[in-house]
Design an enzyme around this catalytic site. Sequence first.
Site, PDB file in Angstrom:
ATOM      1  N   ALA A  22     -52.730  30.816  -5.216  1.00  0.00           N
ATOM      2  CA  ALA A  22     -52.009  29.620  -5.632  1.00  0.00           C
ATOM      3  C   ALA A  22     -52.290  28.491  -4.644  1.00  0.00           C
ATOM      4  O   ALA A  22     -52.207  27.319  -4.983  1.00  0.00           O
ATOM      5  CB  ALA A  22     -50.511  29.899  -5.696  1.00  0.00           C
ATOM      6  N   LEU A  60     -44.015  30.017  -6.915  1.00  0.00           N
ATOM      7  CA  LEU A  60     -44.463  31.343  -6.510  1.00  0.00           C
ATOM      8  C   LEU A  60     -45.346  31.973  -7.578  1.00  0.00           C
ATOM      9  O   LEU A  60     -45.058  31.889  -8.765  1.00  0.00           O
ATOM     10  CB  LEU A  60     -43.238  32.229  -6.263  1.00  0.00           C
ATOM     11  CG  LEU A  60     -43.453  33.626  -5.709  1.00  0.00           C
ATOM     12  CD1 LEU A  60     -44.013  33.564  -4.297  1.00  0.00           C
ATOM     13  CD2 LEU A  60     -42.134  34.384  -5.715  1.00  0.00           C
ATOM     14  N   CYS A  61     -46.430  32.604  -7.134  1.00  0.00           N
ATOM     15  CA  CYS A  61     -47.312  33.331  -8.041  1.00  0.00           C
ATOM     16  C   CYS A  61     -47.163  34.818  -7.751  1.00  0.00           C
ATOM     17  O   CYS A  61     -47.750  35.335  -6.802  1.00  0.00           O
ATOM     18  CB  CYS A  61     -48.761  32.887  -7.840  1.00  0.00           C
ATOM     19  SG  CYS A  61     -49.939  33.735  -8.911  1.00  0.00           S
ATOM     20  N   ILE A  62     -46.336  35.500  -8.545  1.00  0.00           N
ATOM     21  CA  ILE A  62     -46.106  36.934  -8.362  1.00  0.00           C
ATOM     22  C   ILE A  62     -45.893  37.557  -9.735  1.00  0.00           C
ATOM     23  O   ILE A  62     -45.168  37.009 -10.575  1.00  0.00           O
ATOM     24  CB  ILE A  62     -44.898  37.186  -7.432  1.00  0.00           C
ATOM     25  CG1 ILE A  62     -44.708  38.678  -7.171  1.00  0.00           C
ATOM     26  CG2 ILE A  62     -43.634  36.561  -7.992  1.00  0.00           C
ATOM     27  CD1 ILE A  62     -43.643  38.970  -6.124  1.00  0.00           C
ATOM     28  N   ASN A  74     -50.343  33.011  -2.093  1.00  0.00           N
ATOM     29  CA  ASN A  74     -49.735  33.122  -3.419  1.00  0.00           C
ATOM     30  C   ASN A  74     -48.535  32.212  -3.622  1.00  0.00           C
ATOM     31  O   ASN A  74     -47.736  32.423  -4.537  1.00  0.00           O
ATOM     32  CB  ASN A  74     -49.335  34.572  -3.687  1.00  0.00           C
ATOM     33  CG  ASN A  74     -50.496  35.527  -3.531  1.00  0.00           C
ATOM     34  OD1 ASN A  74     -50.472  36.399  -2.668  1.00  0.00           O
ATOM     35  ND2 ASN A  74     -51.548  35.349  -4.321  1.00  0.00           N
TER      36      ASN A  74
END
Length: 215
Positions: A127, A84-86, A77
Amino acid sequence: MVSRFLIAEYRHLIENPSENFKISVNENNITEWDVILRGPPDTLYEGGLFKAKVAFPPEYPYAPPKLTFTSEMWHPNIYPDGRLCISILHGDNAEEQGMTWSPAQKIDTILLSVISLLNEPNPDSPANVDAAKSYRKYVYKEDLESYPMEVKKTVKKSLDECSPEDIEYFKNAASNVPPIPSDAYEDECEEMEDDTYILTYDDDEEEEDEEMDDE
């Protein structure tokens, strides 16, 4: 307005230092923070000290900050460029922001969320596709070596890039570090529009309160 919120949050974090992260602020721009995140204990990331930058938009706290790792990361991620993919930091449009971001969120909650994510990736929303594939093979025991090996490389590199002072800071703090809960990013109480909270009681506590009232 953003400066007022950030000064208050920064002051709180300085007065209540964490064993899990370290922060510093750009002296010329309070909306730019440097952070170091400690890899969670008993995970593949244990021992790592990962650097990142946090940028706060003018609309903060009504829009989320952006966190970008400057340390090299190997994680499903985290994009190769460090983005960052959150979900907690999603806020590209009003609908998405309403579902995932709340002005009641604080920077310490965000950082704990990111630390938790390190050990609990979501390979279904990758990601980094290569890292996600490697992680799946690791989870399903098809390849138990590749993913841990790549993560350990980033752990070692992160330490090589840290100053002796930063390493000493976390070494001293690590003597009695509580585990980071897997749901650290979830609200522990119900948020209200005026930023007050409704505390919830356990059943045992309710029974005790009733007994006291009867007396």
